[in-house]
Design a protein around this motif. Structure first.
Motif, PDB file in Angstrom:
ATOM      1  N   PRO A 302       0.707  -1.250   0.184  1.00 15.35           N
ATOM      2  CA  PRO A 302       0.026  -0.049   0.160  1.00 15.35           C
ATOM      3  C   PRO A 302       0.840   1.400  -0.130  1.00 15.35           C
ATOM      4  CG  PRO A 302       0.007  -0.938   2.107  1.00 15.35           C
ATOM      5  CD  PRO A 302       0.803  -1.959   1.405  1.00 15.35           C
ATOM      6  N   GLU A 303       1.810   1.549  -0.820  1.00 15.57           N
ATOM      7  CA  GLU A 303       2.834   2.497  -0.720  1.00 15.57           C
ATOM      8  C   GLU A 303       1.878   3.772  -1.431  1.00 15.57           C
ATOM      9  OE1 GLU A 303       6.043   3.412  -4.050  1.00 15.57           O
ATOM     10  OE2 GLU A 303       7.033   2.497  -2.421  1.00 15.57           O
ATOM     11  N   CYS A 304       1.983   4.858  -0.751  1.00 21.04           N
ATOM     12  CA  CYS A 304       1.229   6.218  -0.861  1.00 21.04           C
ATOM     13  C   CYS A 304      -0.105   6.021  -0.959  1.00 21.04           C
ATOM     14  CB  CYS A 304       1.517   6.614  -2.350  1.00 21.04           C
ATOM     15  SG  CYS A 304       3.144   7.732  -2.410  1.00 21.04           S
ATOM     16  N   ARG A 305      -0.824   4.685  -0.550  1.00 18.90           N
ATOM     17  CA  ARG A 305      -2.222   4.686  -0.776  1.00 18.90           C
ATOM     18  C   ARG A 305      -2.962   5.491   0.280  1.00 18.90           C
ATOM     19  NH1 ARG A 305      -5.592   0.932  -2.972  1.00 18.90           N
ATOM     20  NH2 ARG A 305      -7.810   0.800  -1.787  1.00 18.90           N
ATOM     21  N   GLU A 306      -2.337   6.064   1.488  1.00 13.03           N
ATOM     22  CA  GLU A 306      -2.983   6.710   2.508  1.00 13.03           C
ATOM     23  C   GLU A 306      -3.436   8.217   1.982  1.00 13.03           C
ATOM     24  OE1 GLU A 306      -1.000   7.192   6.109  1.00 13.03           O
ATOM     25  OE2 GLU A 306      -1.490   5.040   6.745  1.00 13.03           O
ATOM     26  N   ARG A 307      -2.293   8.682   0.925  1.00 18.71           N
ATOM     27  CA  ARG A 307      -2.373  10.077   0.154  1.00 18.71           C
ATOM     28  C   ARG A 307      -3.641   9.838  -0.628  1.00 18.71           C
ATOM     29  NH1 ARG A 307       2.944  12.502  -2.458  1.00 18.71           N
ATOM     30  NH2 ARG A 307       3.668  12.252  -0.241  1.00 18.71           N
ATOM     31  N   TRP A 308      -3.893   8.859  -1.511  1.00 15.91           N
ATOM     32  CA  TRP A 308      -4.861   8.656  -2.402  1.00 15.91           C
ATOM     33  C   TRP A 308      -5.886   8.693  -1.642  1.00 15.91           C
ATOM     34  CZ3 TRP A 308      -7.951   4.119  -2.866  1.00 15.91           C
ATOM     35  CH2 TRP A 308      -8.656   4.241  -3.858  1.00 15.91           C
ATOM     36  N   GLU A 309      -6.006   7.894  -0.661  1.00 11.64           N
ATOM     37  CA  GLU A 309      -7.432   7.818   0.068  1.00 11.64           C
ATOM     38  C   GLU A 309      -7.758   8.906   0.498  1.00 11.64           C
ATOM     39  OE1 GLU A 309      -6.494   4.902   3.042  1.00 11.64           O
ATOM     40  OE2 GLU A 309      -6.948   3.099   1.639  1.00 11.64           O
ATOM     41  N   TYR A 310      -6.860   9.867   1.110  1.00 12.38           N
ATOM     42  CA  TYR A 310      -7.277  11.281   1.464  1.00 12.38           C
ATOM     43  C   TYR A 310      -7.808  12.157   0.487  1.00 12.38           C
ATOM     44  CZ  TYR A 310      -6.734  15.834   3.581  1.00 12.38           C
ATOM     45  OH  TYR A 310      -7.018  17.193   3.983  1.00 12.38           O
ATOM     46  N   ILE A 311      -7.276  11.903  -0.703  1.00 14.95           N
ATOM     47  CA  ILE A 311      -7.703  12.964  -1.747  1.00 14.95           C
ATOM     48  C   ILE A 311      -9.223  12.195  -2.363  1.00 14.95           C
ATOM     49  CG2 ILE A 311      -7.295  13.156  -4.279  1.00 14.95           C
ATOM     50  CD1 ILE A 311      -4.278  13.135  -3.651  1.00 14.95           C
ATOM     51  N   ILE A 312      -9.189  11.004  -2.400  1.00 11.38           N
ATOM     52  CA  ILE A 312     -10.542  10.571  -2.711  1.00 11.38           C
ATOM     53  C   ILE A 312     -11.610  11.082  -1.802  1.00 11.38           C
ATOM     54  CG2 ILE A 312     -12.054   8.259  -2.690  1.00 11.38           C
ATOM     55  CD1 ILE A 312     -10.465   8.646  -5.367  1.00 11.38           C
ATOM     56  N   GLU A 313     -11.289  10.608  -0.377  1.00 13.74           N
ATOM     57  CA  GLU A 313     -12.381  10.903   0.724  1.00 13.74           C
ATOM     58  C   GLU A 313     -12.905  12.482   0.679  1.00 13.74           C
ATOM     59  OE1 GLU A 313     -10.359   9.686   4.166  1.00 13.74           O
ATOM     60  OE2 GLU A 313     -10.559   7.469   3.627  1.00 13.74           O
ATOM     61  N   ASN A 314     -11.853  13.488   0.229  1.00 10.05           N
ATOM     62  CA  ASN A 314     -12.126  14.759   0.563  1.00 10.05           C
ATOM     63  C   ASN A 314     -12.314  15.420  -0.781  1.00 10.05           C
ATOM     64  OD1 ASN A 314     -11.460  16.009   3.344  1.00 10.05           O
ATOM     65  ND2 ASN A 314      -9.790  14.206   2.804  1.00 10.05           N
ATOM     66  N   GLY A 315     -12.460  14.405  -2.024  1.00 10.68           N
ATOM     67  CA  GLY A 315     -12.773  14.979  -3.224  1.00 10.68           C
ATOM     68  C   GLY A 315     -12.225  15.927  -3.787  1.00 10.68           C
ATOM     69  N   LEU A 316     -10.967  16.012  -3.667  1.00 14.79           N
ATOM     70  CA  LEU A 316     -10.242  17.217  -3.834  1.00 14.79           C
ATOM     71  C   LEU A 316      -9.828  17.215  -5.442  1.00 14.79           C
ATOM     72  CD1 LEU A 316      -7.010  16.890  -1.386  1.00 14.79           C
ATOM     73  CD2 LEU A 316      -8.995  18.362  -1.020  1.00 14.79           C
ATOM     74  N   LEU A 317      -9.767  18.523  -5.916  1.00 14.38           N
ATOM     75  CA  LEU A 317      -9.576  18.706  -7.466  1.00 14.38           C
ATOM     76  C   LEU A 317      -8.096  18.838  -7.468  1.00 14.38           C
ATOM     77  CD1 LEU A 317     -12.416  21.354  -7.761  1.00 14.38           C
ATOM     78  CD2 LEU A 317     -12.405  18.981  -8.710  1.00 14.38           C
ATOM     79  N   ASP A 318      -7.624  18.549  -8.748  1.00 20.09           N
ATOM     80  CA  ASP A 318      -6.340  18.512  -9.129  1.00 20.09           C
ATOM     81  C   ASP A 318      -5.536  19.703  -8.661  1.00 20.09           C
ATOM     82  OD1 ASP A 318      -6.504  16.119 -10.113  1.00 20.09           O
ATOM     83  OD2 ASP A 318      -6.523  16.518 -12.083  1.00 20.09           O
ATOM     84  N   TRP A 319      -6.046  20.986  -8.895  1.00 21.60           N
ATOM     85  CA  TRP A 319      -5.394  22.013  -8.655  1.00 21.60           C
ATOM     86  C   TRP A 319      -5.077  22.391  -7.107  1.00 21.60           C
ATOM     87  CZ3 TRP A 319      -8.101  25.990  -5.855  1.00 21.60           C
ATOM     88  CH2 TRP A 319      -9.403  25.680  -6.039  1.00 21.60           C
ATOM     89  N   GLN A 320      -5.951  21.596  -6.236  1.00 23.39           N
ATOM     90  CA  GLN A 320      -6.113  21.873  -4.739  1.00 23.39           C
ATOM     91  C   GLN A 320      -4.698  21.153  -4.316  1.00 23.39           C
ATOM     92  OE1 GLN A 320     -10.186  20.606  -4.269  1.00 23.39           O
ATOM     93  NE2 GLN A 320     -10.260  22.727  -3.361  1.00 23.39           N
ATOM     94  N   LEU A 321      -4.313  20.096  -5.092  1.00 26.50           N
ATOM     95  CA  LEU A 321      -3.115  19.214  -4.469  1.00 26.50           C
ATOM     96  C   LEU A 321      -1.895  19.910  -4.394  1.00 26.50           C
ATOM     97  CD1 LEU A 321      -3.881  15.915  -6.766  1.00 26.50           C
ATOM     98  CD2 LEU A 321      -4.855  16.616  -4.592  1.00 26.50           C
TER      99      LEU A 321
END
Length: 324
Positions: A302-321
């Motif tokens: 699960p490398e980097c999966r926590e970061r992906w899960e945070y983005i998914i859960e919060n519905g972040l748009l690309d320019w917000q990253l």
């Protein structure tokens, strides 16, 4: 010469696919400045028009790539447009190509591509009757079952209703349907991209034999590239692709679910945190695609999966990253 072989799924079993990009004039919509926003394939079309005879000879030359090798083989022919477009391939040219393939026992699967509006009953039926003992699919670029996304984010020029009509014609004519879906078109968050893929699979499933999940990469000269350069669009996370593939195979175990993560692990391709493990995930996706065995993608580190899960859960748009 543009043809190559790769490990792949052949009519439901592990095998080898021969990919052939035919030297036609390319997609008619590109020629009238109506190309799909993510697609630069027609720019690779030859500048000098090939004769129909030369195209047939080109197929014969490409088939030498698998001569004498252990099968089973699939032959997947792309034209940077539509195989069923008479402006690219004349009906007699299509017949001759299929007659060549019909004589090859080791070729178990044949796939051609076409836009929905160019799928015609007589054209498909004629080809299906030449190869009655082979797995013959017409691949149709649906991209998304959401007409608004298809219009605004892709410029597809087709509706879901157009796809359904083409799929029904294809099956009635004796061929199978392969449906291309695009994972994460522009203007969608990562979460919305995943949800759109899942919703599109559900909607298209009754009309589909094989799904191909095309994970967006950045092609030169496209609107996608311009947004990517401005950091307003990021290619999908590989974890998003894994999520969609696992969900789709479990939801529809009898469907063939394919994906080829072009450019996996690069900035222009699908990636997680741009470590070496991204390429491991890309290889695992290809292995799953060839075997349909979920264990290849269910047991990944699960490398980097926590970061992906945070983005998914919060519905972040690309320019917000903060990081890509």
């Amino acid at each position: 010469m543009t043809y190559w072989t790769s490990e792949d799924n052949v009519a439901g079993k592990p095998g080898t696919a021969l990919f052939i990009i035919l030297p036609t004039i390319g997609c008619y919509r590109f020629r009238i400045n109506q190309a799909c926003y993510m697609c630069a394939y027609p720019t690779a079309a030859p500048k000098v028009k090939w004769s129909q005879e030369a195209i047939v000879d080109y197929v014969r030359e490409a088939l030498k790539k698998i001569k004498g090798k252990k099968g089973p083989f699939a032959v997947r022919m792309f034209t940077s447009g539509s195989f069923l477009d008479n402006g690219e391939l004349k009906p007699e040219t299509r017949r001759r190509i299929f007659e060549i393939l019909a004589a090859l026992d080791e070729v178990k699967e044949i796939v051609i591509e076409s836009r929905s509006e160019l799928v015609r009953y007589d054209a498909v039926k004629e080809l299906a009757e030449i190869v009655p003992d082979k797995h013959f699919e017409v691949a149709i670029g649906l991209e998304t079952a959401n007409d608004d996304i298809a219009d605004v984010s892709i410029n597809k020029g087709n509706t879901f209703e157009d796809f359904v009509k083409a799929a029904e014609i294809t099956r009635k004519a004796g061929a199978k349907v392969k449906t291309y879906l695009l994972l994460k078109p522009i203007f969608l968050s990562e979460r919305d991209g995943v949800e759109d893929a899942k919703e599109s699979i559900i909607k298209a499933e009754p009309y589909t034999d094989t799904f191909s999940i095309n994970i967006t990469d950045i092609q030169k000269g496209t609107l996608y590239e311009r947004l990517w350069e401005k950091k307003e669009y990021r290619p999908p996370w590989l974890w998003s692709a894994v999520e969609v593939l696992i969900w789709a195979k479990k939801r529809f175990p009898n469907k063939r679910i394919l994906s080829d993560p072009v450019g996996a692990g690069s900035r222009r391709g699908p990636h997680n945190c741009l470590t070496d493990y991204d390429r491991t995930i890309g290889r695992a996706i290809k292995k799953f695609s060839a075997t349909q065995d979920l264990s290849h993608i269910e047991n990944l580190k699960p490398e980097c999966r926590e970061r992906w899960e945070y983005i998914i859960e919060n519905g972040l748009l690309d320019w917000q990253l903060l990081t890509w």
